[in-house]
Design a protein around this motif. Structure first.
Motif, short mmCIF file in Angstrom:
data_model
loop_
_atom_site.label_atom_id
_atom_site.label_comp_id
_atom_site.label_asym_id
_atom_site.label_seq_id
_atom_site.Cartn_x
_atom_site.Cartn_y
_atom_site.Cartn_z
N MET A 171 0.87 -1.16 0.00
CA MET A 171 -0.01 -0.07 0.03
C MET A 171 0.97 1.13 0.05
SD MET A 171 -3.51 1.13 0.62
CE MET A 171 -4.08 0.11 1.81
N PHE A 172 0.70 2.18 -0.86
CA PHE A 172 1.23 3.40 -0.97
C PHE A 172 0.11 4.58 -0.75
CE2 PHE A 172 3.97 0.45 -3.11
CZ PHE A 172 5.03 0.77 -2.53
N VAL A 173 0.64 5.50 -0.06
CA VAL A 173 -0.16 6.86 0.25
C VAL A 173 0.30 7.98 -0.15
CG1 VAL A 173 -1.45 7.73 2.29
CG2 VAL A 173 -1.17 5.39 2.21
N ALA A 174 -0.07 8.78 -0.82
CA ALA A 174 -0.07 10.17 -1.48
C ALA A 174 -0.89 10.93 -0.59
CB ALA A 174 -0.02 10.44 -2.84
N ASP A 175 -0.38 12.34 -0.07
CA ASP A 175 -1.24 13.47 0.38
C ASP A 175 -1.20 14.26 -0.67
OD1 ASP A 175 -1.87 12.00 2.71
OD2 ASP A 175 0.07 13.04 3.71
N LEU A 176 -2.40 14.78 -1.22
CA LEU A 176 -2.56 15.87 -1.95
C LEU A 176 -3.70 17.00 -1.76
CD1 LEU A 176 -2.49 14.40 -5.59
CD2 LEU A 176 -0.61 15.27 -4.38
N THR A 177 -3.52 18.18 -1.99
CA THR A 177 -4.57 18.98 -1.62
C THR A 177 -5.56 19.25 -2.71
OG1 THR A 177 -3.54 20.94 -2.69
CG2 THR A 177 -3.26 20.43 -0.34
N LEU A 178 -6.74 19.44 -2.73
CA LEU A 178 -7.61 19.57 -3.89
C LEU A 178 -7.22 20.55 -4.93
CD1 LEU A 178 -10.66 18.73 -4.90
CD2 LEU A 178 -11.50 20.84 -3.81
N ALA A 179 -6.43 21.74 -4.61
CA ALA A 179 -6.03 22.50 -5.64
C ALA A 179 -5.01 21.88 -6.33
CB ALA A 179 -5.37 23.72 -4.95
N PHE A 197 -1.09 -1.04 -4.25
CA PHE A 197 -2.44 -0.31 -4.03
C PHE A 197 -2.12 1.26 -3.95
CE2 PHE A 197 -3.55 -4.57 -2.93
CZ PHE A 197 -4.85 -4.72 -3.49
N LEU A 198 -2.75 2.12 -4.42
CA LEU A 198 -2.40 3.53 -4.03
C LEU A 198 -3.58 4.04 -3.59
CD1 LEU A 198 -0.70 6.08 -4.70
CD2 LEU A 198 -1.58 6.14 -6.79
N VAL A 199 -3.46 5.04 -2.27
CA VAL A 199 -4.36 5.79 -1.59
C VAL A 199 -3.91 7.23 -1.95
CG1 VAL A 199 -5.64 6.55 0.58
CG2 VAL A 199 -5.19 3.88 -0.31
N VAL A 200 -4.93 8.17 -2.43
CA VAL A 200 -4.70 9.50 -2.55
C VAL A 200 -5.52 10.32 -1.44
CG1 VAL A 200 -4.46 11.44 -3.96
CG2 VAL A 200 -4.25 9.24 -4.99
N ASN A 201 -5.01 10.62 -0.42
CA ASN A 201 -5.47 11.55 0.65
C ASN A 201 -5.69 12.76 0.18
OD1 ASN A 201 -6.05 9.23 2.54
ND2 ASN A 201 -4.00 9.45 3.42
N ILE A 202 -6.76 13.30 0.09
CA ILE A 202 -7.24 14.68 -0.39
C ILE A 202 -7.78 15.64 0.60
CG2 ILE A 202 -8.45 15.98 -2.30
CD1 ILE A 202 -8.61 13.25 -3.68
#
Length: 318
Positions: A171-179, A197-202
């Motif tokens: 599992m890989f997790v990326a933190d991004l903003t909506l902008a 697996f990729l989770v993008v926390n927005i």
């Protein structure tokens, strides 16, 4: 003797504590993973279709909307409340309606339930419990440290996996903003495998307007990508493509036009003509969280009290 007994007691308690602290639970999408759409409350579906099954925790309107187009039979629609449907044969399988079912078609020859399908009043699926699991999963994912870096390349955002710090299940997790997400037209990846697996926390404000963003190359397969909207309470997707699953357990989601290729797990859902839900497979990734149950706490407390009591009594006698 007292010292030996005390040391044994301490070691025994420490061992029990370690055992208790080592217990884990796995959090995932659970039963919801196999649905194209799950809502905690109402769903209003107009003039489009879903490839997969749908579960609605409140009332549902299915107005010339095809449900379960590529399903292989079985239950394709679960509604905990009332179902108001219109059309002919557009619900492509068995249906569960725990409230009232109303056929609003203009012709008596039209029945939204497909020929040969069954209408049930009960089901083993508990949508309320399933949604509680979704909310826990979303929270656990939001608390994971990012192990993915992001860099801009013109209109594309490249995500790079830190493979030395992968979570269980790759599992890989990326933190991004909506902008950030709305600024770029697509996502590409580096150092990912297709079965990761990729989770993008927005992170966003409570009210969200989504632009289109495509999954390009170098990322896990699209069914293994999940976008976790942490703070969103209202989401409007106006048009375009989103490839992957959308987890926003507290959001009222409006899908105006376009394509989503994955499961959508939201509080309420409304979609209109040209708003297509495709399903390319379940997101089966999970995350482990530590858990010490209340009975274990009580057992440790009881053992501690008894052992200390015995030790104190022996000391008093001598």
């Amino acid at each position: 003797m007292r010292l030996t007994f005390s040391l044994i007691s301490i070691c025994f308690i420490a061992a029990l504590s370690v055992h208790a602290q080592a217990s884990h639970i796995d959090l995932s999408l659970g039963e919801s993973a196999n649905f194209n759409l799950v809502t905690r409350q109402n769903a209003n579906l107009y003039d489009a279709d879903s490839q997969g099954a749908i579960a609605v925790g409140g009332n549902a309107i299915v107005d010339h909307y095809d449900v379960g187009v590529t399903s292989n039979g079985g239950k394709v629609l679960h509604v905990d409340g009332d179902l108001s449907a219109k059309g002919s044969g557009n619900i492509k399988g068995d249906t569960v309606v725990k409230g009232n079912y109303t056929n609003d078609s203009s012709s008596q020859w039209h029945d939204p339930l497909s020929w040969g399908s069954q209408l049930y009043k009960t089901s083993d699926l508990n949508i309320s419990d399933a949604f509680a699991e979704l909310a826990l999963f979303s929270k656990a994912l939001a608390e994971l440290e990012s192990n993915v870096s992001a860099s801009a390349q013109y209109s594309i955002l490249e995500l790079q996996a830190d493979r030395q710090n992968a979570y269980s299940d790759n599992m890989f997790v990326a933190d991004l903003t909506l902008a950030e997400l709305n600024t770029y037209t697509g996502l590409k990846g580096n150092l990912f495998e297709t079965d990761d697996f990729l989770v993008v926390n927005i992170a966003s404000e409570n009210v969200v307007t989504l632009d289109s963003f495509d999954v390009l190359w170098g990322l896990p397969e699209r069914s293994n990508i999940l976008y976790n909207f942490i703070n969103a309470e209202v989401i409007t997707f106006e048009q375009g493509n989103i490839h992957g699953h959308i987890l926003a357990p507290y959001a009222d989601f409006t899908f105006e036009k376009g394509l989503i290729t994955g499961g959508v797990y939201v509080d309420t859902f409304s979609s209109y003509a040209g708003a297509q839900l495709n399903f390319e497979g379940a997101f089966s990734g999970n995350v482990q969280v530590s858990e010490v149950s209340e009975p274990e706490h009580l057992a440790l407390f009881f053992v501690t009290v008894v052992l200390l009591s015995i030790t104190r009594r022996n000391t008093t006698k001598k």
